[in-house]
Write an enzyme that holds these catalytic residues in place. Sequence first.
Site, PDB file in Angstrom:
ATOM      1  N   CYS A  41       1.098   4.433   1.678  1.00 18.48           N
ATOM      2  CA  CYS A  41       0.975   3.337   0.960  1.00 18.48           C
ATOM      3  C   CYS A  41       2.272   2.265   1.176  1.00 18.48           C
ATOM      4  O   CYS A  41       2.509   1.363   0.689  1.00 18.48           O
ATOM      5  CB  CYS A  41       0.920   3.560  -0.431  1.00 18.48           C
ATOM      6  SG  CYS A  41      -0.467   4.501  -0.937  1.00 18.48           S
ATOM      7  N   HIS A  54       5.958  -1.305  -7.075  1.00 25.32           N
ATOM      8  CA  HIS A  54       4.805  -0.460  -6.798  1.00 25.32           C
ATOM      9  C   HIS A  54       3.669  -0.296  -7.742  1.00 25.32           C
ATOM     10  O   HIS A  54       2.574  -0.359  -7.394  1.00 25.32           O
ATOM     11  CB  HIS A  54       5.394   0.903  -6.142  1.00 25.32           C
ATOM     12  CG  HIS A  54       4.208   1.700  -5.397  1.00 25.32           C
ATOM     13  ND1 HIS A  54       3.893   1.234  -4.231  1.00 25.32           N
ATOM     14  CD2 HIS A  54       3.811   2.842  -5.554  1.00 25.32           C
ATOM     15  CE1 HIS A  54       2.764   2.015  -3.616  1.00 25.32           C
ATOM     16  NE2 HIS A  54       2.916   3.147  -4.761  1.00 25.32           N
ATOM     17  N   GLU A  73       9.273   4.869 -11.328  1.00 23.54           N
ATOM     18  CA  GLU A  73       9.780   3.617 -10.867  1.00 23.54           C
ATOM     19  C   GLU A  73      10.731   2.801 -12.047  1.00 23.54           C
ATOM     20  O   GLU A  73      11.611   2.191 -11.536  1.00 23.54           O
ATOM     21  CB  GLU A  73       8.616   2.730 -10.412  1.00 23.54           C
ATOM     22  CG  GLU A  73       9.016   1.366  -9.912  1.00 23.54           C
ATOM     23  CD  GLU A  73       7.983   0.956  -9.049  1.00 23.54           C
ATOM     24  OE1 GLU A  73       8.227  -0.061  -8.348  1.00 23.54           O
ATOM     25  OE2 GLU A  73       6.798   1.081  -9.175  1.00 23.54           O
ATOM     26  N   LYS A 108      -0.732  -5.071  -8.456  1.00 24.58           N
ATOM     27  CA  LYS A 108      -1.833  -4.236  -8.143  1.00 24.58           C
ATOM     28  C   LYS A 108      -3.145  -4.360  -9.217  1.00 24.58           C
ATOM     29  O   LYS A 108      -4.141  -4.174  -9.018  1.00 24.58           O
ATOM     30  CB  LYS A 108      -1.585  -2.855  -7.865  1.00 24.58           C
ATOM     31  CG  LYS A 108      -0.704  -2.463  -6.791  1.00 24.58           C
ATOM     32  CD  LYS A 108      -0.529  -1.158  -6.603  1.00 24.58           C
ATOM     33  CE  LYS A 108       0.036  -0.611  -5.223  1.00 24.58           C
ATOM     34  NZ  LYS A 108       1.330  -1.002  -5.045  1.00 24.58           N
ATOM     35  N   HIS A 113      -5.038  -1.611  -5.500  1.00 23.38           N
ATOM     36  CA  HIS A 113      -3.994  -0.811  -4.614  1.00 23.38           C
ATOM     37  C   HIS A 113      -4.655  -0.542  -3.005  1.00 23.38           C
ATOM     38  O   HIS A 113      -5.601  -0.112  -2.818  1.00 23.38           O
ATOM     39  CB  HIS A 113      -3.757   0.760  -5.045  1.00 23.38           C
ATOM     40  CG  HIS A 113      -2.666   1.326  -4.177  1.00 23.38           C
ATOM     41  ND1 HIS A 113      -2.314   0.909  -3.110  1.00 23.38           N
ATOM     42  CD2 HIS A 113      -1.912   2.512  -4.536  1.00 23.38           C
ATOM     43  CE1 HIS A 113      -1.208   1.659  -2.690  1.00 23.38           C
ATOM     44  NE2 HIS A 113      -1.008   2.543  -3.610  1.00 23.38           N
ATOM     45  N   PHE A 129       2.792   8.313  -0.675  1.00 27.57           N
ATOM     46  CA  PHE A 129       2.467   9.929  -0.621  1.00 27.57           C
ATOM     47  C   PHE A 129       3.211  10.130   0.370  1.00 27.57           C
ATOM     48  O   PHE A 129       3.303   9.802   1.424  1.00 27.57           O
ATOM     49  CB  PHE A 129       1.120  10.180  -0.564  1.00 27.57           C
ATOM     50  CG  PHE A 129       0.216  10.162  -1.917  1.00 27.57           C
ATOM     51  CD1 PHE A 129       0.919   9.703  -3.105  1.00 27.57           C
ATOM     52  CD2 PHE A 129      -1.225  10.341  -1.663  1.00 27.57           C
ATOM     53  CE1 PHE A 129       0.183  10.019  -4.101  1.00 27.57           C
ATOM     54  CE2 PHE A 129      -2.056  10.430  -3.049  1.00 27.57           C
ATOM     55  CZ  PHE A 129      -1.083  10.266  -4.336  1.00 27.57           C
TER      56      PHE A 129
END
Length: 402
Positions: free
Chosen positions: A162, A294, A305, A326, A331, A390
């Site tokens: 990502c 994010h 975050e 998002k 996403h 990830f």
Amino acid sequence: MRRVVVTGIGVVSALGNNAEDFWAAVSSGRSAIGPITKVDTTDLRFKNAAEVRDFDPSAHFDDKSLLWLDPFSHFGIVAAREAVADSRITFTDELRDRAGVITGSCLGGKETEDNLFSDLYGAKKSRFPPTVIPRVMSNAVASQVSMEHGLTGATFTISTACSSANHAIGQAFWLVRQGTLDAAITGGSEAPLTLGHLKAWESMRVVSQDTCRPFSKDRSGMILGEGGAMFVIETLDSAVARDAKIYAEITGFGMSADAHHLTMPLVEGAAKAMRGALSDGNTDPETVGYINAHGTATQANDAMESNAIRLVFGEHADNILVSSTKSMHGHALGAAGALEAAATILGLHRKLLPPTANFNEPDPECRVNIIKNKAIASEPQAALSNSFAFGGLNAVLAFKRW
């Protein structure tokens, strides 16, 4: 080192198939999340995604070209064309020699791959067209764009889940800043909405069954999206010399690895990448007034975050407006950072910061200043755009309002 600016933007997304339509939607807080139509969802636990709609590949490519291109390439190439046209840059022979293409994609040609496996294992077919590998390869967009515009400088693709697009934009920025390139086309694209891939996400139990509510106490997971965004970046001197429209300056780029866990994010890793972006651009943290987070709407990410932002900025975090777009475009995995960079850059340029849509209730675990549901007129001097992947791979871009 040279200063680097953004002079062209192109977007294909669930919110619109050009930058202007994308901005109109994202600035109005309009979510594009809805029922999945591209695959049969009968056997899926979740039914919604942020699909690119009303996009006709045949309007952009002839039949011969379409044989070689997966949908992720359609999105990236069309976005690149728009960015180049928007920038009004002229690729002379001299500039072509010193311009390149750096793109990001997590998956590459996933639809092509999914169809091939269905034919191979399901239909027991034994022969396949020779275009399969060129369609599947993650660098297809970079290669096609370089050929289309005749650019022979550094050209490559980064795949870091990502964070792919942010890593690509950051590397392009560094290459222009240090003088390896004089200009670059950069961004990311993704087309992940295939049955095989959706089933894989289903198994992780992190996809919401309704919608994406980043930072909201009632958030229930991420929503997948698709699309692409591309940018033309060049030196400030060249942009000024040709009287180009400048959207924003890229001032810094920070990277880090959590070295912690494949799927559980780490506060210290995210904070290190944000600090790196600030340090790389000699950006005073007190000048940062906006962060495009994010913000996946998973329980783990949003609290992490929020804590990372407070760790980096201390009390100044209360003054920083934060949103996750998002909530509107989904996403988009390897393209996520590119779409979010477009939202950040256009927000700085238009002096209007996009909201977090679908927000219902503050979460005491997310102690940041969320822009809730409606855009806020503001003129921050600087902004960050966060991507955390990830594998614990983090990439943060820093921008300055022009």
